[in-house]
Design a protein around this motif. Structure first.
Motif, PDB file in Angstrom:
ATOM      1  N   TYR A 196       1.134  -0.851   0.049  1.00  0.00           N
ATOM      2  CA  TYR A 196      -0.197   0.064  -0.083  1.00  0.00           C
ATOM      3  C   TYR A 196       0.813   1.248  -0.584  1.00  0.00           C
ATOM      4  O   TYR A 196       0.309   2.521  -0.432  1.00  0.00           O
ATOM      5  CB  TYR A 196      -1.031   0.079   1.572  1.00  0.00           C
ATOM      6  CG  TYR A 196      -2.119  -1.215   1.105  1.00  0.00           C
ATOM      7  CD1 TYR A 196      -2.403  -1.023   0.007  1.00  0.00           C
ATOM      8  CD2 TYR A 196      -3.073  -1.513   2.270  1.00  0.00           C
ATOM      9  CE1 TYR A 196      -3.057  -2.507  -0.095  1.00  0.00           C
ATOM     10  CE2 TYR A 196      -3.643  -2.620   2.083  1.00  0.00           C
ATOM     11  CZ  TYR A 196      -3.861  -2.694   0.902  1.00  0.00           C
ATOM     12  OH  TYR A 196      -5.065  -4.563   1.222  1.00  0.00           O
ATOM     13  N   LEU A 197       2.063   0.901   0.701  1.00  0.00           N
ATOM     14  CA  LEU A 197       3.387   2.009   0.182  1.00  0.00           C
ATOM     15  C   LEU A 197       3.334   2.298  -0.971  1.00  0.00           C
ATOM     16  O   LEU A 197       3.794   4.216  -1.456  1.00  0.00           O
ATOM     17  CB  LEU A 197       3.850   1.832   1.313  1.00  0.00           C
ATOM     18  CG  LEU A 197       5.533   3.119   1.706  1.00  0.00           C
ATOM     19  CD1 LEU A 197       5.227   4.604   1.640  1.00  0.00           C
ATOM     20  CD2 LEU A 197       6.463   2.676   2.487  1.00  0.00           C
ATOM     21  N   MET A 198       3.790   1.333  -0.814  1.00  0.00           N
ATOM     22  CA  MET A 198       4.374   1.336  -2.519  1.00  0.00           C
ATOM     23  C   MET A 198       3.261   1.811  -4.179  1.00  0.00           C
ATOM     24  O   MET A 198       3.273   3.015  -4.487  1.00  0.00           O
ATOM     25  CB  MET A 198       4.427   0.404  -3.292  1.00  0.00           C
ATOM     26  CG  MET A 198       5.882  -0.297  -2.576  1.00  0.00           C
ATOM     27  SD  MET A 198       7.506   0.727  -3.000  1.00  0.00           S
ATOM     28  CE  MET A 198       7.258   1.501  -1.399  1.00  0.00           C
ATOM     29  N   MET A 199       1.666   1.649  -3.609  1.00  0.00           N
ATOM     30  CA  MET A 199       0.454   2.163  -4.475  1.00  0.00           C
ATOM     31  C   MET A 199       0.746   3.751  -4.318  1.00  0.00           C
ATOM     32  O   MET A 199       0.410   4.604  -5.303  1.00  0.00           O
ATOM     33  CB  MET A 199      -0.395   1.833  -3.746  1.00  0.00           C
ATOM     34  CG  MET A 199      -0.395   0.060  -4.306  1.00  0.00           C
ATOM     35  SD  MET A 199      -2.342  -0.125  -3.545  1.00  0.00           S
ATOM     36  CE  MET A 199      -3.272   0.646  -4.835  1.00  0.00           C
ATOM     37  N   LEU A 200       0.984   4.555  -3.276  1.00  0.00           N
ATOM     38  CA  LEU A 200       0.740   5.656  -2.506  1.00  0.00           C
ATOM     39  C   LEU A 200       2.138   6.428  -3.573  1.00  0.00           C
ATOM     40  O   LEU A 200       1.784   7.671  -3.841  1.00  0.00           O
ATOM     41  CB  LEU A 200       0.794   5.772  -1.350  1.00  0.00           C
ATOM     42  CG  LEU A 200       0.699   7.639  -0.525  1.00  0.00           C
ATOM     43  CD1 LEU A 200      -0.613   8.113  -0.707  1.00  0.00           C
ATOM     44  CD2 LEU A 200       1.052   7.754   1.335  1.00  0.00           C
ATOM     45  N   VAL A 201       3.557   6.004  -3.366  1.00  0.00           N
ATOM     46  CA  VAL A 201       4.141   5.991  -4.211  1.00  0.00           C
ATOM     47  C   VAL A 201       4.604   6.467  -5.876  1.00  0.00           C
ATOM     48  O   VAL A 201       4.271   7.319  -6.584  1.00  0.00           O
ATOM     49  CB  VAL A 201       5.728   5.698  -3.643  1.00  0.00           C
ATOM     50  CG1 VAL A 201       6.982   6.200  -4.498  1.00  0.00           C
ATOM     51  CG2 VAL A 201       5.907   5.398  -2.383  1.00  0.00           C
ATOM     52  N   LEU A 202       3.758   5.265  -6.286  1.00  0.00           N
ATOM     53  CA  LEU A 202       3.468   5.329  -7.599  1.00  0.00           C
ATOM     54  C   LEU A 202       1.943   6.569  -7.908  1.00  0.00           C
ATOM     55  O   LEU A 202       3.351   6.695  -9.419  1.00  0.00           O
ATOM     56  CB  LEU A 202       2.251   3.283  -7.439  1.00  0.00           C
ATOM     57  CG  LEU A 202       1.905   3.107  -9.332  1.00  0.00           C
ATOM     58  CD1 LEU A 202       3.934   3.846 -10.603  1.00  0.00           C
ATOM     59  CD2 LEU A 202       1.448   2.188  -9.431  1.00  0.00           C
ATOM     60  N   VAL A 203       1.265   5.956  -7.247  1.00  0.00           N
ATOM     61  CA  VAL A 203       0.567   7.916  -7.027  1.00  0.00           C
ATOM     62  C   VAL A 203       1.300   8.803  -7.587  1.00  0.00           C
ATOM     63  O   VAL A 203       0.976   9.896  -8.197  1.00  0.00           O
ATOM     64  CB  VAL A 203      -0.299   7.348  -6.836  1.00  0.00           C
ATOM     65  CG1 VAL A 203      -1.290   9.407  -7.462  1.00  0.00           C
ATOM     66  CG2 VAL A 203      -1.526   7.205  -6.981  1.00  0.00           C
ATOM     67  N   LEU A 204       2.470   9.160  -6.853  1.00  0.00           N
ATOM     68  CA  LEU A 204       3.603  10.154  -6.301  1.00  0.00           C
ATOM     69  C   LEU A 204       3.886  10.298  -7.843  1.00  0.00           C
ATOM     70  O   LEU A 204       4.302  11.017  -8.697  1.00  0.00           O
ATOM     71  CB  LEU A 204       3.638  10.149  -4.836  1.00  0.00           C
ATOM     72  CG  LEU A 204       4.934  11.498  -4.936  1.00  0.00           C
ATOM     73  CD1 LEU A 204       4.862  12.282  -4.804  1.00  0.00           C
ATOM     74  CD2 LEU A 204       5.574  10.371  -3.823  1.00  0.00           C
ATOM     75  N   GLY A 205       4.801   9.072  -8.034  1.00  0.00           N
ATOM     76  CA  GLY A 205       5.684   8.733  -9.127  1.00  0.00           C
ATOM     77  C   GLY A 205       5.200   8.851 -10.647  1.00  0.00           C
ATOM     78  O   GLY A 205       5.517   9.761 -11.128  1.00  0.00           O
TER      79      GLY A 205
END
Length: 811
Positions: A196-205
């Motif tokens: 879920y942290l990586m999902m949040l980072v993916l949107v940011l990226g």
């Protein structure tokens, strides 16, 4: 100069002291020799008993246990990865606080780091950290015993801080922070939270990439992304043993793809859809983010003596003392989840200031947090929003490996307070003109305050406060009691709506007074910190209070032997299994505490074992299947409903020779035939293992013998004596990624038989047969982990030394 430095450091020192003070005050029983009763930790003690006993006796890791589901890897139960040196940094950051107080401290200090990294006033960051750390869900999971999840959540915010700093051009600082906290976050051992942290980072990226293309800042984006890639790679390598083992094992569990061809519409490459979405947040239930009792709170909640239920009990001649006991556990939750321990509440002022931030904050930062919040909310709806849910389950890599989709709300719990406190900080910085502040404040007040006001005045206008789950209460509760419960559900919504509205109005009033020059900045900061505590603390107390703490000895030995257990434990056979039908065997950890259980309690059991049990035991109680699993005892209710041990004289033992075999084409046929044959005589073998039996002539040596002579969870030794080669079935779970078979010290192949068991062509003569669990993933992984964690620590220390040197030069 010293005074200036002290003033700069003061809020950071005060922050740590406040976080420690709040943590110690809330969890004061921990400092009085008590512990928090955590149901999943109690179950874990049952799950891990054999592993822990082996570790204490030998100083080694078993890596396998036979105490659950007839045998499974221990990777996701209890393994100490001692080569990962990051564990010492984790211990340092937790300050030696008792669990779970240390988790709450990590929540707050981690979010404080994130807000400060975003440039938020350190004093305001204290308030943000308190609200974040005291989010209701973060406490509910502690009461449940989800410690690894809490641990992982604690490191999400600081890891995110490093990533944001890197994309903002602070490459070295951001890279080091990302490196350290991603390693800690992954080490916490909850892949779902990391995902879920990586999902949040993916949107940011994605938004950062869009901005880079738009502004043609390709070099900056590439540099930042490259630094983060290296940081995350080292963090992954630091935790490679656990990650590699979990990835390898996961393919064979219920989170991996089934070989069966039935129920295709419900299957994914991971968990079945109905299982993954069993805990789906209701669409209307999302209102709990703002109003904690928007859907009644917990499935079993405590009501007051001013409740409709209490009045109804008294009116129906229930003695007051008895009525007071009844209202301690009433079904106030009226959502669609099977049950819940409580709602996800992020704080009234967080929702209020989040909406304010949507109007006041400009640029992609706002859109990142809004998109992440909306995505997490809609994914949490699960089966209530199948269009998006099925899209992610079918096509988004890795998403179908995780159950309880309602947990995606963790993303919103991180994103919403970020925007809320960044927006508050803009007010303090005076970077938004007074007119805009008041205009946007009015918009937010109308939307969020208006929502609360509607449900404070007219809670029944949209809902009737009934639930599909109420059907289970209709048989045991009289109609007048159910009517009173429904009235209380409406009352709980109304009171909490008023409560949230009050905090919103106080916050709005304070901001208005500050902007109008009627209130000092320091007073507004103090007010927000005070609101943070007053709002969140009492809500958390609904789910974790002093009654949840028990004597330490009760947790150290959580299970008591029954007479049935004592009877079974007199058996001197070192390796047999027990099926306890006193409750659901697949939700039972107590049996594993004393015996090697057919059942157990775990979210990642082997898929083939689950399928075998569902098709032939759960659905039909096939005794032949239980016999081949060496089920030597049953625990079942006696005449007085107490557990009674019943021996099974037909259990096939630890190993046996079969007379013949049956080749099958696929998993469907294998599962069907294993339920039809006599496993004492015939072994069912998948044709993929045909090469192992090509030169074998069927036939059982009636005089042959095989006996287990030595047992350990990761090593089994048998002695055999036959006059001809024998097809031998071992009543042990087949798992090719680690188990090796040796005959007189020589490695020989073994293969799967009877859908889940091990088989081998045993040569004629007298032999010593050994099975050893020797997973390469562990022994190779630990070497990589040691080297990577050492490199990580040297990099962090090197950066700290560099900064200290620069500081000394300047001073």
């Amino acid at each position: 100069m010293k005074n200036i430095q002290f003033k700069k450091l003061l809020p950071f020192v005060v922050a740590v002291l406040i976080f420690l003070g709040l943590t110690m005050a809330y969890f004061s029983p921990l400092f009085e020799g008590k512990v928090l009763r955590q149901d999943d930790i109690i179950r874990h003690k049952g799950m891990a008993k054999e592993i822990v006993d082996f570790r204490e006796a030998t100083g080694q890791e078993a890596l396998w246990t036979n105490s659950m589901f007839s045998g499974m890897p221990a990777y996701q139960i209890s393994v100490q990865y001692k080569k990962n040196l990051v564990q010492y940094i984790d211990s340092l950051l937790r300050l030696g606080l008792p669990r779970p107080a240390d988790m709450v401290f990590l929540y707050m200090i981690g979010f404080f780091i994130l807000l400060v990294a975003l440039g938020v006033n350190p004093w305001l960051s204290i308030a943000g950290a308190i609200i974040y750390g005291f989010s209701s869900y973060f406490f509910i999971i502690l009461e449940a015993g989800h410690n690894s999840k809490a641990h992982a959540i604690g490191y999400m915010a600081p890891a995110l801080a490093g990533i944001i700093l890197t994309y903002r051009g602070k490459y070295l600082l951001g890279g080091v922070i990302t490196l350290l906290f991603m390693a800690l976050q992954i080490r916490a051992g909850h892949p779902q939270m990391t995902y879920y942290l990586m999902m949040l980072v993916l949107v940011l990226g994605i938004l950062e990439l869009y901005e880079a293309v738009k502004s043609k800042h390709y070099l900056h984006f590439s540099k930042a992304t490259g630094i983060l890639f290296v940081a995350v790679l080292i963090a992954l390598l630091t935790n490679i043993t656990n990650l590699w083992a979990t990835w390898e094992y996961g393919k064979y569990t219920i989170r991996g793809k089934s070989e069966l061809t039935s129920e295709k519409e419900n299957r994914t490459s991971g968990l079945d859809k109905d299982y993954a979405t069993q805990w789906s947040y209701g669409i209307a239930e999302t209102g709990t983010l703002l109003i904690p009792n928007f859907h009644g709170g917990a499935s079993q909640a405590k009501l007051s003596e001013s409740s409709h239920v209490y009045d109804a009990l008294i009116q129906n001649n229930i003695p007051p003392k008895q009525a007071k006991e009844y209202i301690k556990a009433m079904p106030t939750y009226w959502g669609t989840q099977p049950f819940t321990s409580g709602p996800v509440y992020v704080g009234a002022i967080v929702v209020f200031m989040f909406v304010f931030g949507l109007f006041a904050i400009k640029g992609r930062f706002k859109w990142w947090l809004l998109l992440a919040t909306l995505l997490s909310i809609m994914l949490a709806w699960g089966k209530n929003f199948p269009l998006l849910t099925n899209l992610f389950l079918d096509y988004f890599p890795g998403y179908n490996k995780f159950r309880a989709v309602s947990m995606t709300l963790v993303i919103a719990e991180v994103a919403m307070p970020i925007l809320a406190f960044v927006a508050l900080n803009e007010i303090f910085k005076s970077s938004i003109d007074k007119k805009s502040i008041l205009k946007n404040l009015t918009y937010a007040l109308y939307i969020v305050g208006g929502f609360c006001l509607i449900f404070a005045l007219l809670p029944g206008i949209f809902f009737d406060f009934t639930s599909p789950n109420d059907i289970q209460y209709k048989q045991g509760y009289p109609e007048w009691l159910l009517d009173a419960i429904i009235l209380d559900r409406g009352k709980l919504m109304r009171l909490d709506a008023l409560r949230s509205l009050s905090f919103i109005l106080i916050t709005a009033g304070g901001i208005w007074a500050y902007v109008s020059g009627k209130l000092k900045k320091s007073y507004l900061l103090a007010l927000i910190i005070l609101i943070a505590v007053i709002d969140m603390w009492p809500v958390d107390r609904r789910y974790v209070d002093e009654s949840d703490f028990i004597k330490k000895s009760s947790m150290e030995k959580p299970f008591t032997k029954s007479l049935a257990d004592e009877f079974i434990l007199k058996d001197t056979d070192p390796n047999y299994r027990v099926l306890n039908v006193m409750s659901d065997p697949f939700k039972d950890a107590q049996t594993s505490y004393f015996h090697k259980s057919i059942g157990g309690y775990h979210g990642a059991k082997l898929r083939r074992y689950q399928e075998l049990y569902d098709h032939h035991v759960g659905a039909g109680f096939n005794m032949e299947i239980l016999n081949m699993l060496n089920t030597k005892y049953f625990i079942q209710p006696g005449k007085d409903k107490k557990p009674v041990a019943v021996p099974n004289m037909e259990a096939l033992g630890n190993a046996w020779f079969v007379n013949d075999y049956l080749l099958v084409d696929n998993a469907d046929e294998e599962l069907e035939k294993v339920g039809e044959i006599k496993p004492a005589d015939v072994a069912v073998i998948d044709k993929r293992f045909k090469s192992f039996i090509e030169n074998y002539t069927p036939g059982r040596d009636s005089t042959g013998q095989i006996k287990l002579i030595e047992y350990a969870p990761n090593k089994l030794v048998y002695q055999s004596n036959t006059t001809k080669d024998q097809l031998t079935v071992f009543s042990e779970i087949y798992y090719e990624k680690g188990w090796n078979a040796y005959v007189d010290g020589e490695l020989i192949p073994h293969f799967r038989v009877d859908y889940v068991l091990r088989g081998m062509i045993l040569p004629a003569g007298k032999h010593m047969v050994e099975f050893k669990f020797e997973p390469k993933v562990y022994y190779v992984g630990e070497k990589i982990s040691l080297a990577s964690s050492l490199l990580l620590i040297l990099m962090v220390l090197g950066y700290v030394a560099f900064e200290v040197r620069n500081f000394l030069k300047k001073s």
